[in-house]
Motif scaffolding. Structure first.
Motif, PDB file in Angstrom:
ATOM      1  N   LYS A   1       0.823  -1.213   0.000  1.00 41.20           N
ATOM      2  CA  LYS A   1       0.000   0.000   0.000  1.00 41.20           C
ATOM      3  C   LYS A   1       0.857   1.262   0.000  1.00 41.20           C
ATOM      4  CE  LYS A   1      -4.254  -1.637   2.091  1.00 41.20           C
ATOM      5  NZ  LYS A   1      -5.198  -1.478   3.201  1.00 41.20           N
ATOM      6  N   GLU A   2       1.981   1.216   0.660  1.00 39.18           N
ATOM      7  CA  GLU A   2       2.822   2.410   0.762  1.00 39.18           C
ATOM      8  C   GLU A   2       3.403   2.844  -0.580  1.00 39.18           C
ATOM      9  OE1 GLU A   2       7.048   1.012   2.452  1.00 39.18           O
ATOM     10  OE2 GLU A   2       5.341   0.180   3.536  1.00 39.18           O
ATOM     11  N   TYR A   3       3.391   1.972  -1.589  1.00 39.43           N
ATOM     12  CA  TYR A   3       3.902   2.314  -2.911  1.00 39.43           C
ATOM     13  C   TYR A   3       2.829   2.897  -3.833  1.00 39.43           C
ATOM     14  CZ  TYR A   3       7.903  -0.761  -1.747  1.00 39.43           C
ATOM     15  OH  TYR A   3       8.995  -1.354  -1.172  1.00 39.43           O
ATOM     16  N   LEU A   4       1.592   3.018  -3.370  1.00 36.13           N
ATOM     17  CA  LEU A   4       0.498   3.430  -4.252  1.00 36.13           C
ATOM     18  C   LEU A   4       0.770   4.766  -4.940  1.00 36.13           C
ATOM     19  CD1 LEU A   4      -2.239   2.922  -5.508  1.00 36.13           C
ATOM     20  CD2 LEU A   4      -3.301   3.930  -3.466  1.00 36.13           C
TER      21      LEU A   4
ATOM     22  N   ILE B   1      14.137   0.328  -5.643  1.00 32.83           N
ATOM     23  CA  ILE B   1      13.623   0.193  -4.285  1.00 32.83           C
ATOM     24  C   ILE B   1      14.436  -0.819  -3.493  1.00 32.83           C
ATOM     25  CG2 ILE B   1      11.287   0.913  -4.870  1.00 32.83           C
ATOM     26  CD1 ILE B   1      10.432  -2.029  -4.707  1.00 32.83           C
ATOM     27  N   LYS B   2      14.405  -0.651  -2.201  1.00 33.17           N
ATOM     28  CA  LYS B   2      15.084  -1.577  -1.291  1.00 33.17           C
ATOM     29  C   LYS B   2      14.016  -2.401  -0.574  1.00 33.17           C
ATOM     30  CE  LYS B   2      19.155   0.477  -1.740  1.00 33.17           C
ATOM     31  NZ  LYS B   2      19.746   0.234  -3.006  1.00 33.17           N
ATOM     32  N   GLY B   3      14.360  -3.602  -0.189  1.00 30.46           N
ATOM     33  CA  GLY B   3      13.437  -4.405   0.601  1.00 30.46           C
ATOM     34  C   GLY B   3      13.050  -5.701  -0.075  1.00 30.46           C
ATOM     35  N   ASN B   4      12.199  -6.438   0.627  1.00 31.09           N
ATOM     36  CA  ASN B   4      11.792  -7.774   0.195  1.00 31.09           C
ATOM     37  C   ASN B   4      10.466  -7.794  -0.547  1.00 31.09           C
ATOM     38  OD1 ASN B   4      14.051  -8.917   1.432  1.00 31.09           O
ATOM     39  ND2 ASN B   4      13.006  -9.031   3.406  1.00 31.09           N
ATOM     40  N   PHE B   5       9.938  -6.643  -0.922  1.00 30.13           N
ATOM     41  CA  PHE B   5       8.604  -6.582  -1.499  1.00 30.13           C
ATOM     42  C   PHE B   5       8.618  -5.847  -2.832  1.00 30.13           C
ATOM     43  CE2 PHE B   5       8.169  -6.817   3.098  1.00 30.13           C
ATOM     44  CZ  PHE B   5       7.317  -7.896   3.234  1.00 30.13           C
ATOM     45  N   PRO B   6       9.134  -6.473  -3.877  1.00 32.18           N
ATOM     46  CA  PRO B   6       9.123  -5.805  -5.175  1.00 32.18           C
ATOM     47  C   PRO B   6       7.686  -5.650  -5.687  1.00 32.18           C
ATOM     48  CG  PRO B   6       9.758  -8.093  -5.436  1.00 32.18           C
ATOM     49  CD  PRO B   6       9.684  -7.826  -3.952  1.00 32.18           C
ATOM     50  N   VAL B   7       7.510  -4.691  -6.567  1.00 30.93           N
ATOM     51  CA  VAL B   7       6.222  -4.502  -7.226  1.00 30.93           C
ATOM     52  C   VAL B   7       6.094  -5.605  -8.272  1.00 30.93           C
ATOM     53  CG1 VAL B   7       4.892  -2.939  -8.684  1.00 30.93           C
ATOM     54  CG2 VAL B   7       6.286  -2.029  -6.813  1.00 30.93           C
ATOM     55  N   ARG B   8       4.923  -6.206  -8.359  1.00 34.17           N
ATOM     56  CA  ARG B   8       4.658  -7.271  -9.339  1.00 34.17           C
ATOM     57  C   ARG B   8       3.690  -6.738 -10.378  1.00 34.17           C
ATOM     58  NH1 ARG B   8       8.605 -10.936  -8.214  1.00 34.17           N
ATOM     59  NH2 ARG B   8       8.557 -11.489  -6.017  1.00 34.17           N
ATOM     60  N   ALA B   9       3.847  -7.164 -11.613  1.00 32.70           N
ATOM     61  CA  ALA B   9       2.950  -6.704 -12.673  1.00 32.70           C
ATOM     62  C   ALA B   9       2.797  -7.802 -13.716  1.00 32.70           C
ATOM     63  CB  ALA B   9       3.503  -5.449 -13.319  1.00 32.70           C
ATOM     64  N   PHE B  10       1.658  -7.798 -14.373  1.00 34.81           N
ATOM     65  CA  PHE B  10       1.445  -8.679 -15.502  1.00 34.81           C
ATOM     66  C   PHE B  10       0.423  -8.061 -16.445  1.00 34.81           C
ATOM     67  CE2 PHE B  10      -1.271 -10.157 -12.077  1.00 34.81           C
ATOM     68  CZ  PHE B  10      -2.498 -10.370 -12.686  1.00 34.81           C
ATOM     69  N   VAL B  11       0.449  -8.565 -17.677  1.00 40.84           N
ATOM     70  CA  VAL B  11      -0.427  -8.048 -18.728  1.00 40.84           C
ATOM     71  C   VAL B  11      -1.211  -9.219 -19.302  1.00 40.84           C
ATOM     72  CG1 VAL B  11      -0.508  -6.901 -20.970  1.00 40.84           C
ATOM     73  CG2 VAL B  11       1.226  -6.226 -19.299  1.00 40.84           C
ATOM     74  N   LEU B  12      -2.523  -9.024 -19.437  1.00 38.74           N
ATOM     75  CA  LEU B  12      -3.386 -10.040 -20.048  1.00 38.74           C
ATOM     76  C   LEU B  12      -4.068  -9.456 -21.281  1.00 38.74           C
ATOM     77  CD1 LEU B  12      -5.163 -11.322 -16.810  1.00 38.74           C
ATOM     78  CD2 LEU B  12      -3.343 -12.467 -18.080  1.00 38.74           C
TER      79      LEU B  12
END
Length: 102
Positions: A11-14, A85-96
């Motif tokens: 949420k903090e990356y929104l 970014i630093k940390g264990n929570f990369p942003v994930r993305a996909f395209v359909l």
């Protein structure tokens, strides 16, 4: 062809993700609160989707129906963002692909 561009992040990356959508010329999008869980260590494609360990994670899913160009540019921007970014929570993305719509 129309695409569905989907991003999950903390949420903090929104705010950052909103800027990425804007840079990709994706002006309209929706968000959904999600809580991600990872229990145990199964061998499947979702192994690295959420953090390691058995904690729960407050996340967002941000999605938009957009052009192929917008989705491609958004993916490139997400890749660059994850490198910074630093940390264990990369942003994930996909395209359909969107085959039909009304």
């Amino acid at each position: 062809m129309m695409k569905l561009f989907v991003v999950t992040s903390l949420k903090e990356y929104l705010g950052d993700i909103s800027k990425i959508f804007n840079q990709a010329n994706i002006r309209v999008f929706s968000t959904v609160d999600i809580i991600g869980y990872k229990q145990g260590t199964p061998n499947n494609l979702l192994d690295d989707w959420f953090a390691s360990g058995e904690e729960d994670v407050d996340s967002m899913m941000i999605f938009s129906f957009t052009s192929e160009e917008g989705a491609d540019h958004g993916m490139e921007l997400i890749i660059g963002y994850n490198k910074r970014i630093k940390g264990n929570f990369p942003v994930r993305a996909f395209v359909l692909p969107v085959e039909k719509s009304v």
